[in-house]
Design a protein around this motif. Structure first.
Motif, PDB file in Angstrom:
ATOM      1  N   HIS A 233       0.694  -1.250   0.024  1.00 28.80           N
ATOM      2  CA  HIS A 233       0.099   0.092  -0.121  1.00 28.80           C
ATOM      3  C   HIS A 233       0.734   1.120  -0.054  1.00 28.80           C
ATOM      4  O   HIS A 233       0.620   2.210   0.610  1.00 28.80           O
ATOM      5  N   ASN A 237       2.200   3.933   4.249  1.00 31.76           N
ATOM      6  CA  ASN A 237       1.352   3.218   5.342  1.00 31.76           C
ATOM      7  C   ASN A 237       2.678   2.905   6.518  1.00 31.76           C
ATOM      8  O   ASN A 237       3.709   2.801   6.100  1.00 31.76           O
ATOM      9  N   HIS A 269      -3.802   0.088  12.451  1.00 33.34           N
ATOM     10  CA  HIS A 269      -3.202  -0.436  11.098  1.00 33.34           C
ATOM     11  C   HIS A 269      -3.803  -1.951  10.852  1.00 33.34           C
ATOM     12  O   HIS A 269      -4.946  -2.079  11.039  1.00 33.34           O
ATOM     13  N   HIS A 320     -10.489   6.156   6.269  1.00 29.70           N
ATOM     14  CA  HIS A 320      -9.041   5.688   5.651  1.00 29.70           C
ATOM     15  C   HIS A 320      -8.096   6.938   5.612  1.00 29.70           C
ATOM     16  O   HIS A 320      -8.707   7.909   4.965  1.00 29.70           O
ATOM     17  N   ARG A 329      -9.919  -1.963  -2.423  1.00 30.22           N
ATOM     18  CA  ARG A 329      -9.631  -3.314  -1.958  1.00 30.22           C
ATOM     19  C   ARG A 329     -11.068  -3.705  -1.201  1.00 30.22           C
ATOM     20  O   ARG A 329     -11.367  -4.812  -1.015  1.00 30.22           O
ATOM     21  N   PHE A 400      -2.661 -10.659   7.253  1.00 35.81           N
ATOM     22  CA  PHE A 400      -2.131  -9.379   6.787  1.00 35.81           C
ATOM     23  C   PHE A 400      -0.793  -9.554   6.553  1.00 35.81           C
ATOM     24  O   PHE A 400      -0.205  -8.727   5.492  1.00 35.81           O
TER      25      PHE A 400
END
Ligand code: MLT
Length: 442
Positions: A233, A237, A269, A320, A329, A400
């Motif tokens: 990303h 990020n 996060h 976001h 996404r 993730f």
């Protein structure tokens, strides 16, 4: 405001040549995703907005990996019924999509690295106490340092070798870390199956954690899609930025990746997907009529007014830092969630998620007295998808990490190759004073 059109590398990165070509004085990266360019003086084949400082424009979310839109990327993988995550890893590490020969060699290489030495699994994962799988992952990655004769070598070939190895082994580390947590902290005995070198990351994840090793193709494909969507990303990020900062000191790959895992674990996060699951459990418990806009709105308002679930008054998974109108996404995962829910009798739950997604922006605007748009982000639907795939909640954030490690590795190589200087942001201490008594009696 004037419009410009063109390609942003990722959501918040302006291709370097634009600065020169269009005399961009500086790029902005506001925390609310506004302020794309400042002081653009010439218009050509780029589109978008020329902004003055303070201008605010809602942006439709676009995410590109090395110039390729993830929406297109994931569609291609789906149509051809292939697994896309390994191809995405290749793209991020080497900068281009592999030929079929390159991909099959690469898959073989990943397969060779998958299994962990028994001694490592036993001493570094199973016996190492920790009730948090992300912490255990960071520690396992740090432990892998001692098993690498070239741990400190920061030449590109070596960093790429370390990257491929860690990318291949992180799912295995996560599966055993889950086994250890289940045994020591939940009193459950699980058997983790060894990874199969011929299978994709998504297939291996399901195979390792399922007692009967069985999964449906569609399940592996959806997990694969989620891995593709979480792989990168941009450098802004928090975890990728941590990788840049830590790498810029010249330290080794293991330390840099462990730092990124620590960052991703945070509830603001990657840890947000677990927070969404907990928040939704709380909402399901307290809202009796899941179809009632009124009842849902009242409960969500309570959360935002800090009276309920979370003291900070956050709706996890909504909003976001960069995307204002849409997170691509989340859009893709939402459609998968809808399909999965329809085929598994969980449509009521899906509708509750969707209702919350639709109601929250209005409630938020009313409470905060502004007209700021707000969209669901990737974390909003990912946990729901994993729950239908029967993946335990403890593995949501580790998955993730498994998806994002290729992005971190790519950023690390970029930092070492092109950075050169240690990142040392200006920092002004606010010198807080805390009475010692607040600690002494604890
Ligand atoms: C991510 O994927 O890293 C999150 O959306 C957070 C971010 O980009 O800041």
């Amino acid at each position: 405001l004037k419009k410009y059109s063109g390609i942003m590398d990722t959501h918040n990165r302006i291709p370097l040549d634009l600065y020169e070509r269009y005399n961009v004085k500086r790029g902005l990266r506001n925390s609310d995703g506004t302020g794309v360019l400042v002081g653009l003086t010439e218009i050509g084949d780029v589109h978008g907005y020329i902004m003055e400082e303070g201008d605010k424009i809602p942006v439709e979310g676009v995410l590109r990996y090395r110039g390729i839109d993830v929406k297109e990327l994931s569609k291609g993988f789906q149509q051809e019924k292939r697994f896309g995550f390994e191809e995405t890893i290749f793209l991020l590490l080497f900068g281009y999509l592999p030929s079929s020969e390159e991909l099959s060699n690469f898959n073989e290489q990943i397969g060779d690295f998958r299994e962990l030495p028994d001694q490592f699994t036993e001493d570094m994962i199973l016996k190492a106490p920790s009730n948090n799988i992300m912490n255990k992952l960071a520690r396992s990655v740090l432990a892998a340092y001692s098993f690498d004769d070239y741990a400190e070598d920061i030449s590109v070939w070596n960093m790429l070798r370390q990257s491929v190895k860690l990318i291949a082994q992180l799912p295995t580390m996560a599966a055993y870390a889950y086994q250890a947590k289940a045994y020591y902290y939940m009193g459950k005995s699980l058997f983790i199956h060894k990874p199969d070198p011929s299978l994709s990351t998504a297939e291996n994840l399901l195979l390792m954690i399922r007692p009967n090793r069985k999964y449906k193709d569609i399940e592996a494909e959806i997990l694969d899609l989620s891995l593709v969507l979480h792989a990168e990303h941009g450098g802004g990020n928090n975890s990728a930025f941590s990788t840049h900062v830590v790498s810029s000191s010249g330290t080794d790959t293991y330390s840099a990746i462990a730092a990124a895992i620590g960052s991703l674990k945070g509830p603001l996060h990657g840890g947000a997907n677990i927070q969404v699951a907990r928040m939704m459990d709380d909402i399901k418990k307290h809202v009796s009529d899941w179809k009632s806009d009124k009842e849902i709105s009242e409960y969500v308002t309570k959360i935002l007014m800090k009276d309920a679930f979370d003291k900070k008054g956050l709706i996890y998974g909504m909003g976001h830092a960069v995307y204002t109108l849409s997170d691509p996404r989340a859009e893709i995962l939402k459609e998968k969630a809808r399909e999965l829910a329809a085929s598994s009798d969980r449509m009521d739950e899906f509708c509750l998620f969707e209702k919350i997604e639709n109601l929250v922006p209005g409630i938020f605007q009313k409470l905060k007295n502004n007209d700021k748009p707000l969209c669901a982000n990737v974390d909003f639907y990912s946990g729901f998808v994993y729950s239908i795939l029967n993946i335990p909640e403890d593995l949501y954030t580790p998955i993730f990490a498994i998806a994002r490690i290729p992005g971190w590795c790519a950023h690390r190589v970029e930092e070492i190759v092109s950075g050169g200087r240690i990142i040392r942001p200006a920092y002004k201490s606010v010198s807080p004073r805390v009475p010692y008594s607040s600690l002494k009696n604890r």
